[in-house]
Every structure is written in structure tokens, then in C-alpha cells.
Design a protein around this motif. Structure first.
Motif, short mmCIF file in Angstrom:
data_model
loop_
_atom_site.label_atom_id
_atom_site.label_comp_id
_atom_site.label_asym_id
_atom_site.label_seq_id
_atom_site.Cartn_x
_atom_site.Cartn_y
_atom_site.Cartn_z
N GLY A 467 0.79 -1.23 0.00
CA GLY A 467 0.00 0.00 0.00
C GLY A 467 0.82 1.27 0.00
N ALA A 468 1.74 1.39 0.94
CA ALA A 468 2.55 2.62 1.07
C ALA A 468 3.42 2.83 -0.16
CB ALA A 468 3.41 2.52 2.32
N THR A 469 3.99 1.75 -0.70
CA THR A 469 4.86 1.86 -1.88
C THR A 469 4.07 2.31 -3.11
OG1 THR A 469 6.27 0.09 -1.02
CG2 THR A 469 6.48 0.61 -3.36
N LEU A 470 2.89 1.73 -3.29
CA LEU A 470 2.07 2.09 -4.45
C LEU A 470 1.63 3.55 -4.38
CD1 LEU A 470 -0.17 -1.12 -4.65
CD2 LEU A 470 1.63 -0.48 -6.24
N LEU A 471 1.28 4.01 -3.18
CA LEU A 471 0.87 5.40 -3.02
C LEU A 471 2.05 6.35 -3.27
CD1 LEU A 471 -1.42 5.16 0.14
CD2 LEU A 471 -2.13 5.80 -2.16
N ALA A 472 3.21 5.97 -2.78
CA ALA A 472 4.38 6.83 -2.92
C ALA A 472 4.79 7.01 -4.38
CB ALA A 472 5.55 6.24 -2.12
N HIS A 473 4.58 5.99 -5.19
CA HIS A 473 4.97 6.06 -6.61
C HIS A 473 3.78 6.40 -7.51
CE1 HIS A 473 8.43 3.81 -4.97
NE2 HIS A 473 9.10 4.31 -5.99
N HIS A 474 2.65 6.76 -6.91
CA HIS A 474 1.45 7.17 -7.66
C HIS A 474 0.93 6.08 -8.60
CE1 HIS A 474 2.17 11.20 -6.13
NE2 HIS A 474 3.43 11.11 -6.55
N ASP A 475 1.06 4.82 -8.16
CA ASP A 475 0.46 3.72 -8.91
C ASP A 475 -1.04 3.66 -8.59
OD1 ASP A 475 2.98 2.78 -9.94
OD2 ASP A 475 3.40 2.00 -7.92
N GLN A 476 -1.76 2.88 -9.37
CA GLN A 476 -3.20 2.73 -9.14
C GLN A 476 -3.57 1.25 -9.12
OE1 GLN A 476 -6.00 5.26 -11.09
NE2 GLN A 476 -4.50 6.87 -11.48
N VAL A 477 -4.70 0.96 -8.47
CA VAL A 477 -5.17 -0.42 -8.32
C VAL A 477 -6.63 -0.49 -8.74
CG1 VAL A 477 -5.48 -2.36 -6.72
CG2 VAL A 477 -3.60 -0.76 -6.38
N HIS A 478 -6.98 -1.56 -9.45
CA HIS A 478 -8.40 -1.80 -9.76
C HIS A 478 -8.67 -3.29 -9.76
CE1 HIS A 478 -8.14 -2.60 -14.36
NE2 HIS A 478 -6.94 -2.71 -13.87
N THR A 479 -9.95 -3.64 -9.64
CA THR A 479 -10.37 -5.03 -9.65
C THR A 479 -11.86 -5.08 -9.98
OG1 THR A 479 -10.57 -7.07 -8.33
CG2 THR A 479 -10.83 -5.00 -7.16
N LEU A 480 -12.32 -6.22 -10.44
CA LEU A 480 -13.74 -6.37 -10.80
C LEU A 480 -14.59 -6.79 -9.62
CD1 LEU A 480 -13.46 -8.09 -14.31
CD2 LEU A 480 -14.03 -5.72 -13.80
N ARG A 481 -13.98 -7.04 -8.47
CA ARG A 481 -14.72 -7.47 -7.30
C ARG A 481 -14.91 -6.29 -6.35
NH1 ARG A 481 -12.82 -12.17 -3.04
NH2 ARG A 481 -14.84 -12.46 -1.99
N SER A 482 -16.17 -5.87 -6.18
CA SER A 482 -16.46 -4.65 -5.41
C SER A 482 -16.01 -4.76 -3.96
CB SER A 482 -17.96 -4.34 -5.48
OG SER A 482 -18.71 -5.40 -4.92
N LYS A 483 -16.16 -5.93 -3.35
CA LYS A 483 -15.78 -6.09 -1.95
C LYS A 483 -14.29 -5.89 -1.79
CE LYS A 483 -16.32 -9.31 1.93
NZ LYS A 483 -16.83 -10.65 2.35
N THR A 484 -13.50 -6.37 -2.73
CA THR A 484 -12.04 -6.22 -2.66
C THR A 484 -11.64 -4.77 -2.83
OG1 THR A 484 -11.73 -8.46 -3.54
CG2 THR A 484 -9.86 -6.96 -3.71
N ILE A 485 -12.25 -4.08 -3.78
CA ILE A 485 -11.86 -2.69 -4.05
C ILE A 485 -12.25 -1.78 -2.89
CG2 ILE A 485 -13.88 -1.70 -5.24
CD1 ILE A 485 -10.19 -1.45 -6.35
N ARG A 486 -13.34 -2.08 -2.21
CA ARG A 486 -13.71 -1.29 -1.02
C ARG A 486 -12.67 -1.46 0.08
NH1 ARG A 486 -19.09 -3.04 -1.95
NH2 ARG A 486 -18.86 -4.59 -0.32
#
Length: 486
Positions: A467-486
Motif C-alpha cells: 500500500g505505502a509503496t504504491l501510493l508513494a509512486h502514484h500507482d493505481q489499483v483496480h479489480t472487478l470485485r467490489s468487496k475487494t476494491i472497497r
């Protein structure tokens, strides 16, 4: 009468009164495209904002029904309104084209009244039957009957592509298409029997089934020939425009020529839509009347004075000119970047033009040199609940291994070689892929592929570890499962 004869006679009928046909169909499509669809979109947007629903998908529809019942009821009401509009559009076009067939004995206002009467006289059971007919049959009829509303009812291409990846799903989809096509032909007279003759749906189904009993192949062949001729006409016109543009591209006025060609293509597209709709309706009418010679029976008197005919055709030409000019203007403004920010470039699965194996580090390094805004890639959980970079649900296509990523440990997966586009590479862990991306200053768009092996603990593990690494490098995350993305 043969299929080729039908196409020729129906084309002649269209050409003889093209002003009336285009005016009827084009004006109806304009109302649907620029009034009805924007209105329904606005109502749906306001409803979802009011009920604080961020999005609607098969993954959260149950939650909406339970926790936001007003939103669910509102969406059902909007769906019913759209179906009523589809029924009205079909009825209006059918009655309008039948009116032109007969020599326009009725005014447009009278046809509208007849359409409203057919709607108000529809029983609840007939309307419920039409909903089922609409869901199963009409979207497949859009192959030859194109309207702005029915275009919204097609199965999305990405869903079809997903289904085609599984042999059993492909077989099921093929059977569904065949069944829908069969029912569509056997019930081709259904809507005219319900709309024109005002028959109850059960009687209309029985009558249509009887009328088409020995004519299935004849009607199918007629549709195939008609589609082939339309395809041939469109392909020929577009090919000529394309070849001409290739020559213009070598000159100093290439952009001006492209603008003119775009205008011609837009205008031709609108005319082809009207032509296809008219031909399809003519086929329904002759099947409903069980008389293909109707196309050769010209009305003794056509209720359209020469001056009115000129006015109709001039109005159609001006309407097409204005609508096409507006579309071309919007395209030109858009393509010149005057109303949008710079588009974001995303490399799908970390490759570009087959420069490596998808979701592998060598391909990532090559692609990063082209400086895309994001490299989109996929991760899955392994047997030991680590994260591996892999898109497919199995290793068969890329590695020839009949295993799922979740059936092997990360160490086992890292030893496997995958091959694609004439290249080969090892399957990487997400840790290694992420490290390589950040080393080459490449932002990632990470898609979490969930499966039956994926758990809530995996989501927590992902956040804690990355989490911290992705935020620091301005990466993004997505998924087709709503429970996971929440």
C-alpha cells in the motif's frame, strides 16, 4: 419470390420514396439519440447520486436491493420506461412504413395517434411478454435493425470475448444465438400481429408460429442475402473513401480532405441506417401479410404532392447536412484536443505491438522506454498466498501447463517459462515486477484478479505489504470485485 428479388424490389421501393422513409426513420432516431437517451441518463445519474450509489454492477446489485431499495425500484422504473419507448419506436416505425407502403393515406399525426392507441390498449400480460421478447430477441435483431436504443442492448464485446475463451461457454453462447435466431424468425410476425391486429400475445405467438412453419429457411436466406448486399454496398463505399484518402494524405491538403471524407462517411452512415431499418420493416410486413408480391404492388395514388415531395426531400437533406456537420465538428474539436486534456496512454499487460511476453519483466523494461503513463498488469494469489504476475486463469495458453496459479507456490511459478510473440521469459513475482517498474520510473495500473482461492486476508496482506509503496509512486489499483476494491 426469391431472396435476391426481395432485396431488389425493397431497394426500389426505398429509392422511389426515400424522402419519406429517411424523414420518418432519421427524425425518430434524432429524438431518441438527443432527447430520450440523454434524459434517461440524467434521471439515472440523479437517482444514483440521491441514493449514494457509486456504481451499478452484477457484483453489487444484491447490496443495492437490500440496502438501497429506492434506488433498485427507481432503476426498474427507468428500465420499464425504456422498454415502453422501444415498443413505441418499433410501433411508430412499423405503422409509419406501412403508411408509406399504402401511399401515405394517413398524416404523421394520425400515425402517432395509432401508436399511442396501440400502447394504451396493451394488456399487462402482453406488455410483460414483450419485456421477455425484448430481452431475448430484439438485441439480436439489431444486426439488421439498428436503432440508438437497441444498440444499448447488445452484449458488450468484452463479455463475448471473455465467453469465447472458454470452449463450453463458447458452445453455450453459440446455442443461445441459434435459439434466439430461430425464435426471432418463427416470431417475425409477432409484433405486427400485436400492434396492427391488436391480438393478445398468446394468439399472436400461435399465429406467427403457424405462418412461419414452412418458411424458416426462406426467411433466413432472405435475411442473409439482404445483410450481404448491405455489407457489400457499405464496404465498397468505405473502401473508395479510404483509398482516396490514402492519396490525399500525400498532399498538403490532407486534413481538409479527411474532413470532407469524414463528412461523407457520417452522412452515408445515417442513410444506410435508414435504408437498413426500412428494408427490415418491409421484410416484417411481407412476412406478416404472407405476400412477397406486396413490394411490386404500387399504390394507385401517393398522397404527396410534387411540391410536398420536394419539401420533404429538401428538409431531409438539410437535416442530414446539419446533423453530419455537427458530428464532424465535434470530432474535429475532440481530435485537435480543444475540449480535453492530454489522453492517458496505458500499456495493456505491459506490452506494445508484441514486444515481449505479457506481464513479464523484459517486456515491462522495453515498454517503459516508450514512456506510457501507466503499465497495466495483473496479479493473482498463489497456493502459498503470495502474489504472482499473471492474467490468465490457467497456465495452459502461455506455458502449456494445465494448472491454475493458485494451485502452485510462488517458487514453483517463478521457475516456469512463458512464451508469446516469439519471446520467452520467466513468470515474475509481484515484488520483482514492482521493483523493476519503480527502478525504470514506470507507474503501474495493478489489476487484482480474484478467484475462489482469494480471501479477505489476501486483501489485507496486499495493503500491508504494498500500500505505502504504491501510493508513494502514484500507482493505481483496480479489480472487478467490489468487496475487494472497497
Amino acid at each position: 419470390m426469391g431472396a435476391w428479388r426481395f432485396w431488389w424490389d425493397s431497394t426500389r421501393r426505398f429509392y422511389k420514396n426515400w424522402g419519406s422513409y429517411v424523414a420518418l426513420i432519421f427524425s425518430t432516431n434524432l429524438v431518441i439519440s438527443y432527447l430520450a437517451i440523454p434524459f434517461f441518463n440524467w434521471v439515472l445519474e440523479m437517482l444514483l447520486k440521491w441514493q449514494r450509489v457509486s456504481y451499478v454492477s452484477y457484483t453489487n446489485i444484491g447490496s443495492i436491493i437490500i440496502h438501497q431499495p429506492l434506488a433498485a425500484l427507481g432503476m426498474v422504473a427507468i428500465l420499464l420506461a425504456i422498454i415502453i419507448l422501444v415498443y413505441w419506436q418499433f410501433a411508430f416505425l412499423l405503422l409509419g412504413i406501412m403508411n408509406i407502403f399504402r401511399g401515405r393515406p394517413q398524416t404523421v399525426r394520425a400515425v402517432l395517434r395509432s401508436t399511442v392507441t396501440s400502447l394504451t390498449g396493451t394488456s399487462p400480460s402482453t406488455f410483460l411478454f414483450f419485456i421477455g421478447y425484448f430481452i431475448v430477441i430484439l438485441p439480436f435483431g439489431s444486426f439488421i435493425f439498428t436503432t440508438p436504443l437497441l444498440n444499448k442492448a447488445k452484449i458488450p464485446a468484452f463479455i463475448v470475448s471473455y465467453l469465447m475463451e472458454n470452449p463450453w461457454m463458447t458452445l453455450g453462447l453459440g446455442c443461445f444465438y441459434l435459439l434466439a435466431g430461430y425464435l426471432g424468425i418463427r416470431l417475425i410476425s409477432l409484433l405486427p400481429l400485436m400492434i396492427v391486429d391488436r391480438l393478445p400475445w398468446k394468439t399472436a405467438v400461435t399465429r406467427s408460429w403457424q405462418q412461419t412453419r414452412h418458411h424458416l429457411w426462406r426467411y433466413l436466406w432472405t435475411m442473409i442475402v439482404t445483410l450481404f448486399m448491405i455489407f457489400l454496398i457499405v464496404t465498397t463505399i468505405y473502401t473508395l473513401i479510404y483509398v482516396a484518402q490514402l492519396q490525399f494524405d500525400k498532399t498538403s491538403f490532407a486534413m481538409a480532405a479527411a474532413t470532407v471524407n469524414l463528412f461523407i462517411m457520417e452522412a452515408i452512415t445515417e442513410i444506410i441506417i435508414c435504408y437498413t431499418t426500412a428494408i427490415f420493416m418491409m421484410l416484417i410486413i411481407v412476412c406478416y401479410r404472407q405476400d412477397f408480391t406486396l413490394l411490386r404492388q404500387q399504390p394507385q395514388y401517393f398522397n404527396e404532392a410534387p411540391r410536398l415531395r420536394k419539401l420533404t426531400r429538401a428538409s431531409v437533406a438539410i437535416g442530414l447536412l446539419l446533423a453530419t456537420s455537427l458530428l464532424v465538428a465535434v470530432n474535429l474539436v475532440y481530435l485537435n484536443g480543444l475540449v480535453i486534456t492530454k489522453p492517458i496512454m496505458i500499456s495493456h499487460r505491459g506490452v506494445d505491438n508484441g514486444n515481449g511476453v505479457q506481464n513479464t519483466i523484459p517486456a515491462l523494461i522495453k515498454t517503459s522506454k516508450e514512456h506510457p503513463d501507466y503499465v497495466e498488469m495483473d496479479i493473482q494469489v498463489t497456493k502459498d498466498h503470495q502474489f504472482v504476475v499473471m492474467h490468465d486463469p490457467t497456465l495452459k495458453a502461455l506455458a502449456g501447463v494445465k494448472k491454475k496459479p493458485s494451485q502452485l507456490t510462488l517458487k514453483q511459478l517463478e521457475k516456469i517459462t512463458v512464451r508469446e510473440n516469439g519471446y520467452q521469459a520467466k513468470i515474475p513475482s509481484f515484488d520483482a515486477y514492482l521493483k523493476a517498474a519503480h527502478k525504470h520510473h514506470q507507474k503501474l495500473l495493478v489489476e487484482i484478479k480474484t478467484s475462489s482461492a482469494y480471501t479477505a486476508a489476501d486483501t489485507k496482506r496486499f495493503i500491508d505489504r504494498y500500500g505505502a509503496t504504491l501510493l508513494a509512486h502514484h500507482d493505481q489499483v483496480h479489480t472487478l470485485r467490489s468487496k475487494t476494491i472497497r
